[in-house]
Design an enzyme around this catalytic site. Structure first.
Site, short mmCIF file in Angstrom:
data_model
loop_
_atom_site.label_atom_id
_atom_site.label_comp_id
_atom_site.label_asym_id
_atom_site.label_seq_id
_atom_site.Cartn_x
_atom_site.Cartn_y
_atom_site.Cartn_z
N GLN A 183 1.00 -1.36 0.08
CA GLN A 183 0.09 0.05 0.03
C GLN A 183 0.84 1.15 0.01
O GLN A 183 1.60 1.18 0.57
CB GLN A 183 -0.95 -0.01 1.20
CG GLN A 183 -1.84 1.14 1.25
CD GLN A 183 -2.94 1.25 2.65
OE1 GLN A 183 -2.29 1.35 3.43
NE2 GLN A 183 -3.98 0.82 2.29
N GLY B 150 -14.33 -4.35 8.51
CA GLY B 150 -14.75 -3.63 9.47
C GLY B 150 -15.40 -4.50 10.62
O GLY B 150 -16.36 -4.98 10.22
N CYS C 50 -6.85 6.29 5.61
CA CYS C 50 -6.36 6.58 6.82
C CYS C 50 -7.02 7.67 7.58
O CYS C 50 -7.02 9.02 6.98
CB CYS C 50 -4.76 6.51 6.48
SG CYS C 50 -3.99 6.78 8.31
C1 LIG Z 1 -2.84 -0.50 14.22
C2 LIG Z 1 -3.41 -0.36 12.91
C3 LIG Z 1 -2.77 0.22 12.04
C4 LIG Z 1 -3.34 0.53 10.72
N1 LIG Z 1 -2.91 1.06 9.42
C5 LIG Z 1 -3.55 0.93 8.16
C6 LIG Z 1 -2.62 1.24 7.04
O1 LIG Z 1 -1.44 1.34 7.20
N2 LIG Z 1 -3.31 1.36 5.88
C7 LIG Z 1 -4.69 1.20 6.04
O2 LIG Z 1 -5.57 1.58 4.94
N3 LIG Z 1 -5.39 1.09 7.12
C8 LIG Z 1 -4.62 0.83 8.13
N4 LIG Z 1 -5.66 0.40 9.49
C9 LIG Z 1 -6.89 0.13 9.28
C10 LIG Z 1 -7.01 -1.21 8.97
O3 LIG Z 1 -6.51 -1.66 7.81
C11 LIG Z 1 -8.73 -1.64 8.96
O4 LIG Z 1 -9.20 -1.02 7.88
C12 LIG Z 1 -9.35 -1.32 10.21
O5 LIG Z 1 -8.70 -1.73 11.23
C13 LIG Z 1 -10.71 -1.81 10.16
O6 LIG Z 1 -10.67 -3.28 10.30
P1 LIG Z 1 -10.86 -4.26 11.52
O7 LIG Z 1 -12.28 -3.79 12.16
O8 LIG Z 1 -10.99 -5.50 10.86
O9 LIG Z 1 -9.77 -3.78 12.51
C14 LIG Z 1 -4.80 0.04 10.69
C15 LIG Z 1 -5.66 -0.18 11.83
C16 LIG Z 1 -4.79 -0.59 12.98
C17 LIG Z 1 -5.74 -1.04 13.93
#
Ligand SMILES: Cc1cc2nc3c(=O)[nH]c(=O)nc-3n(C[C@H](O)[C@H](O)[C@H](O)COP(=O)(O)O)c2cc1C
Length: 324
Positions: free
Chosen positions: A72, A205, A103
């Site tokens: 990414q 999500g 982000c």
């Molecule tokens: C510690 C952390 C770092 C993340 N870094 C990125 C990232 O570098 N790029 C991105 O698109 N999303 C990033 N996200 C978002 C996740 O990719 C994801 O969209 C978000 O956590 C929701 O999914 P989940 O409910 O399964 O956690 C990050 C999330 C967390 C918790």
């Protein structure tokens, strides 16, 4: 159970999310080994790549064993985004170039006007995606949020632009930027995006297990699901979801012994990549994640947060787990 992004066949519908500070090579390999069909590397800055920033370049490290893997990038300027994508296309052995448009952190979304900030400018999204798709050989995907805030939920409009610009898939984290990580992901948004584009849609999500993955797949008809926070300290989640989606099997949770072995394996692979000092600092975060839900582990958590060497780390684990 498989699906395709461009010509790339993904063996199942379960994907590791890009997570800054987490989704590095050792973690991606662990999750691939435990059933993720595709893994996303954490975001790297377009300008960091172009200025040859040492830290940014190091983030690109990958091994073939992790493939298929998506790298990414984030940024807001058409020219530097295209140059960064070209850099990845030529210098990385990844399979997909993913563009971050989700982000929410102020440094990215406000100061750099990148990440989720792009959701406010669908025409710029179209221009960036179109130009990158035209210039690179690898398939291009985009990760978006529902919109900037509750008053401007525009994932469908943005997704249509992304498809028209030639992207090969879209990931939707179904929260707005202003929600951050609070509230719930809105399955209606993923469903609406899926109904309005014909490229693959990856839903994201709040997936925490097989049933929540199945609910998202069934309700939204999305092509695959992406798992972020529920994979922290829990690489097993991918094989658990895979088994559940295949025939409803609920696999047993890993034993304490398996958890300990995984923590040691994770530490050792981080040491190989980054050296003992940095690996231990990273494991100070991963440690408590692995110990989530384990009774009487509060003292161990505290000890791990203060360890400075591999030997100390393993001594603390032995003292705790050998008593169990
Ligand atoms: C510690 C952390 C770092 C993340 N870094 C990125 C990232 O570098 N790029 C991105 O698109 N999303 C990033 N996200 C978002 C996740 O990719 C994801 O969209 C978000 O956590 C929701 O999914 P989940 O409910 O399964 O956690 C990050 C999330 C967390 C918790």
């Amino acid at each position: 159970m498989s699906f395709k992004i461009g010509n790339l066949e993904i063996e199942n519908k379960i994907i590791l999310a890009p997570m800054a500070g987490v989704s590095n090579s050792p973690f991606r390999l662990l999750t691939r080994t435990y059933g993720a069909g595709l893994v996303f590397a954490e975001m790297v800055s377009d300008k960091g790549l172009l200025y040859n920033n040492e830290k940014t370049i190091k983030l690109l490290y990958m091994t073939d064993a992790e493939k298929p893997m998506a790298q990414q990038i984030f940024g807001s300027d058409l020219k530097t985004m295209v140059e960064a994508a070209l850099y990845i296309d030529q210098h990385s052995n990844c399979d997909i170039i993913d563009i971050n448009m989700g982000c929410p952190v102020p440094k990215v979304a406000i100061k750099a006007q990148a990440g989720a900030s792009l959701m406010k400018n669908p025409d710029l999204i179209y221009d960036i995606v179109k130009e990158i798709v035209k210039r690179v050989k690898k398939p291009v995907t985009v990760k978006i949020r529902s919109g900037w805030d509750h008053q401007s939920i525009n994932a469908v409009e943005v997704a249509k632009k992304i498809e028209a610009a030639g992207a090969s898939a879209i990931t939707v984290h179904a929260r707005t930027r202003s929600q951050g990580y609070s509230g719930f992901a809105d399955l209606e948004v993923i469903k609406a995006v899926k109904e309005n584009v014909s490229i693959p849609v990856i839903g994201n999500g709040d997936i925490v297990d097989g049933p929540s993955a199945k609910r998202m797949l069934d309700y939204t008809k999305c092509d695959a699901v992406m798992i972020g926070r529920a994979a922290l300290g829990n690489p097993w989640i991918f094989r658990e979801i895979d088994a559940y989606l295949k025939d409803g099997t609920i696999l047993e949770r890993p034993s304490l012994h398996e958890i300990k072995d995984m923590m040691v394996a994770h530490l050792e692979s981080l040491i190989d990549l980054k050296g003992e000092h940095t690996a231990i600092l990273e494991m100070r975060s991963h440690g408590p994640w692995y110990l989530k839900g384990i009774e009487h582990a509060s003292n161990l958590r505290k000890q791990l947060s203060q360890t400075r060497t591999k030997d100390e780390f393993i001594t603390h684990l032995d003292a705790f787990f050998n008593k169990k």
